[in-house]
Motif scaffolding. Structure first.
Motif, mmCIF file in Angstrom:
data_model
loop_
_atom_site.group_PDB
_atom_site.id
_atom_site.type_symbol
_atom_site.label_atom_id
_atom_site.label_comp_id
_atom_site.label_asym_id
_atom_site.label_seq_id
_atom_site.Cartn_x
_atom_site.Cartn_y
_atom_site.Cartn_z
ATOM 1 N N GLU A 120 36.679 42.270 41.856
ATOM 2 C CA GLU A 120 36.952 41.291 42.910
ATOM 3 C C GLU A 120 38.400 40.817 42.859
ATOM 4 O O GLU A 120 39.021 40.601 43.900
ATOM 5 C CB GLU A 120 35.989 40.118 42.812
ATOM 6 C CG GLU A 120 34.607 40.460 43.318
ATOM 7 C CD GLU A 120 33.797 39.237 43.648
ATOM 8 O OE1 GLU A 120 33.584 38.987 44.848
ATOM 9 O OE2 GLU A 120 33.402 38.524 42.708
ATOM 10 N N ALA A 121 38.957 40.670 41.664
ATOM 11 C CA ALA A 121 40.364 40.272 41.539
ATOM 12 C C ALA A 121 41.269 41.306 42.212
ATOM 13 O O ALA A 121 42.276 40.945 42.838
ATOM 14 C CB ALA A 121 40.736 40.095 40.070
ATOM 15 N N ALA A 122 40.913 42.572 42.108
ATOM 16 C CA ALA A 122 41.697 43.617 42.766
ATOM 17 C C ALA A 122 41.612 43.492 44.284
ATOM 18 O O ALA A 122 42.602 43.679 44.992
ATOM 19 C CB ALA A 122 41.240 44.995 42.304
ATOM 20 N N THR A 123 40.429 43.132 44.814
ATOM 21 C CA THR A 123 40.300 42.970 46.275
ATOM 22 C C THR A 123 41.137 41.793 46.762
ATOM 23 O O THR A 123 41.772 41.868 47.810
ATOM 24 C CB THR A 123 38.832 42.794 46.721
ATOM 25 O OG1 THR A 123 38.310 41.558 46.258
ATOM 26 C CG2 THR A 123 37.957 43.944 46.261
ATOM 27 N N VAL A 124 41.142 40.722 45.993
ATOM 28 C CA VAL A 124 41.943 39.548 46.354
ATOM 29 C C VAL A 124 43.431 39.913 46.329
ATOM 30 O O VAL A 124 44.181 39.585 47.258
ATOM 31 C CB VAL A 124 41.640 38.363 45.407
ATOM 32 C CG1 VAL A 124 42.632 37.225 45.610
ATOM 33 C CG2 VAL A 124 40.213 37.872 45.628
ATOM 34 N N ALA A 125 43.845 40.616 45.299
ATOM 35 C CA ALA A 125 45.252 41.008 45.176
ATOM 36 C C ALA A 125 45.692 41.923 46.317
ATOM 37 O O ALA A 125 46.845 41.876 46.748
ATOM 38 C CB ALA A 125 45.485 41.684 43.829
ATOM 39 N N ALA A 126 44.776 42.732 46.826
ATOM 40 C CA ALA A 126 45.125 43.676 47.895
ATOM 41 C C ALA A 126 45.501 42.979 49.198
ATOM 42 O O ALA A 126 46.271 43.529 49.991
ATOM 43 C CB ALA A 126 43.963 44.644 48.132
ATOM 44 N N THR A 127 44.975 41.785 49.430
ATOM 45 C CA THR A 127 45.204 41.134 50.722
ATOM 46 C C THR A 127 45.970 39.816 50.659
ATOM 47 O O THR A 127 46.371 39.301 51.706
ATOM 48 C CB THR A 127 43.856 40.860 51.424
ATOM 49 O OG1 THR A 127 43.048 40.047 50.568
ATOM 50 C CG2 THR A 127 43.143 42.150 51.774
ATOM 51 N N THR A 128 46.195 39.275 49.490
ATOM 52 C CA THR A 128 46.788 37.937 49.362
ATOM 53 C C THR A 128 48.058 37.753 50.179
ATOM 54 O O THR A 128 48.201 36.754 50.884
ATOM 55 C CB THR A 128 47.055 37.603 47.885
ATOM 56 O OG1 THR A 128 45.801 37.551 47.212
ATOM 57 C CG2 THR A 128 47.755 36.284 47.721
#
Length: 134
Positions: A48-56
């Motif tokens: 989930e941290a990777a998904t957040v980082a992808a769009t922040t």
């Protein structure tokens, strides 16, 4: 401040985050099992941290994303001291709904694969609504 265009969230956005497994990340420590290897809940948090980082950086001002659905296949155990990397790639943008393909690897070995869905929300309104009693 200029607001970002609606099309800033487009398929293909991606990010990678890493974690070196410690005692605190194990199934024993987080209560998801009794073995000293990377626990599935911690693996999910990394994905989930990777998904957040992808769009922040692409989010409209005042917005955030929240997780709504996860499908995760934890395929291999990772012992303490090893480093895993979670890669997330945005595959679908359907209005506010964002779907990510995720993969977690340790070197050349696949540790987990799956899909994470998040929804774009107004941060302030979301927090206000979360604080209301049902």
């Amino acid at each position: 401040m200029q607001e970002q265009p609606d099309n800033a969230l487009v398929p293909g956005l991606a990010a990678r985050v890493e974690l070196t497994v410690t005692d605190a990340d194990t199934a024993q420590a987080i209560g998801s099992g009794d073995v000293p290897v990377l626990g599935t809940p911690r693996l999910l948090a990394l994905a989930e941290a990777a998904t957040v980082a992808a769009t922040t950086r692409q989010l409209p001002i005042g917005s955030t994303t929240v997780g709504t659905r996860v499908e995760l296949h934890h395929l291999a155990a990772t012992p303490i001291g090893r480093t895993v990397a979670a890669q997330a790639r945005l595959t679908t943008v359907d209005r506010r709904r964002l779907v990510f393909e995720v993969a977690v690897t340790e070197g050349d070995r696949t540790v987990a694969t799956g899909e994470v869905e998040r929804v774009l929300v107004d941060r302030r309104r979301f927090i206000e609504h979360a604080g209301q009693s049902s």
